[in-house]
Design an enzyme around this catalytic site. Sequence first.
Site, PDB file in Angstrom:
ATOM      1  N   ARG A  51      -2.091  -6.442  -7.719  1.00 29.85           N
ATOM      2  CA  ARG A  51      -0.951  -7.322  -7.496  1.00 29.85           C
ATOM      3  C   ARG A  51      -0.869  -8.443  -8.513  1.00 29.85           C
ATOM      4  O   ARG A  51       0.193  -8.995  -8.749  1.00 29.85           O
ATOM      5  CB  ARG A  51      -1.031  -7.952  -6.099  1.00 29.85           C
ATOM      6  CG  ARG A  51      -0.968  -6.958  -4.975  1.00 29.85           C
ATOM      7  CD  ARG A  51      -1.376  -7.596  -3.695  1.00 29.85           C
ATOM      8  NE  ARG A  51      -2.768  -8.036  -3.828  1.00 29.85           N
ATOM      9  CZ  ARG A  51      -3.504  -8.571  -2.875  1.00 29.85           C
ATOM     10  NH1 ARG A  51      -2.985  -8.772  -1.700  1.00 29.85           N
ATOM     11  NH2 ARG A  51      -4.752  -8.918  -3.079  1.00 29.85           N
ATOM     12  N   HIS A  99       0.840  -1.209   0.000  1.00 35.52           N
ATOM     13  CA  HIS A  99       0.000   0.000   0.000  1.00 35.52           C
ATOM     14  C   HIS A  99       0.868   1.250   0.000  1.00 35.52           C
ATOM     15  O   HIS A  99       0.615   2.196  -0.741  1.00 35.52           O
ATOM     16  CB  HIS A  99      -0.892   0.055   1.252  1.00 35.52           C
ATOM     17  CG  HIS A  99      -1.950  -0.987   1.337  1.00 35.52           C
ATOM     18  ND1 HIS A  99      -2.121  -1.741   2.471  1.00 35.52           N
ATOM     19  CD2 HIS A  99      -2.891  -1.384   0.463  1.00 35.52           C
ATOM     20  CE1 HIS A  99      -3.139  -2.566   2.292  1.00 35.52           C
ATOM     21  NE2 HIS A  99      -3.618  -2.373   1.075  1.00 35.52           N
ATOM     22  N   SER A 119      -3.120  -7.528   3.230  1.00 36.67           N
ATOM     23  CA  SER A 119      -3.454  -7.279   4.635  1.00 36.67           C
ATOM     24  C   SER A 119      -3.963  -8.546   5.308  1.00 36.67           C
ATOM     25  O   SER A 119      -3.635  -8.813   6.469  1.00 36.67           O
ATOM     26  CB  SER A 119      -4.512  -6.173   4.743  1.00 36.67           C
ATOM     27  OG  SER A 119      -3.982  -4.942   4.327  1.00 36.67           O
ATOM     28  N   LYS A 174     -16.902  -5.973   6.214  1.00 34.88           N
ATOM     29  CA  LYS A 174     -15.788  -6.789   6.705  1.00 34.88           C
ATOM     30  C   LYS A 174     -15.645  -6.630   8.209  1.00 34.88           C
ATOM     31  O   LYS A 174     -15.921  -5.581   8.754  1.00 34.88           O
ATOM     32  CB  LYS A 174     -14.464  -6.321   6.092  1.00 34.88           C
ATOM     33  CG  LYS A 174     -14.263  -6.609   4.641  1.00 34.88           C
ATOM     34  CD  LYS A 174     -12.857  -6.162   4.254  1.00 34.88           C
ATOM     35  CE  LYS A 174     -12.527  -6.421   2.815  1.00 34.88           C
ATOM     36  NZ  LYS A 174     -11.160  -5.968   2.500  1.00 34.88           N
TER      37      LYS A 174
END
Length: 177
Positions: free
Chosen positions: A105, A32, A143, A56
């Site tokens: 990614r 990040h 994460s 979440k």
Amino acid sequence: MNAFADSSAAAPAPARRIAVYSGTFDPITLGHEDVIQRAAGLFDELIVAVAVAHHKKTRFTLEQRIAMVAESMRALPQVRVLPFEGLMMDFCREHGACAVVRGIRNVADFDYEAQMAAMNRKLLPSVETVFLLPQAQLQCISSTLVREIAKLGGDVSQMVSPGVAAQLRVATGPVER
């Protein structure tokens, strides 16, 4: 008359180019940080929008996540860290953003982000989406994986800043074996 003859008339100031990079940042990773640093160089201002994340269950509170991002980005004065909830395009409109920055990614990230970019363009066509890839050695970091590794007592020092690593140690506590 020459259009360039009257130099006393001030040219209008160019519009500030504001971009938004959103996420839950639970926690912020070096991936990040890499995307934020490079995006900050492309725009006059970058707003890191830390999502409330009703969908979440986050490890850190919204306030803790904002504080970690702000601490990580304190050397970049063109970066602001703000909370957000709701539609990203409403947030962009509210803050005058011309672009959304997304870190990708891998191919799976791209497929999802391309769909989101297309939907966002339908909602607010004036906002572009810019995809940035983190450095190759950071592309495997997420994460979710960082939280799991920290929870199991693993070393996350190559995945997050020292301050975030310390927060993860406090949040996860000692591992029982």
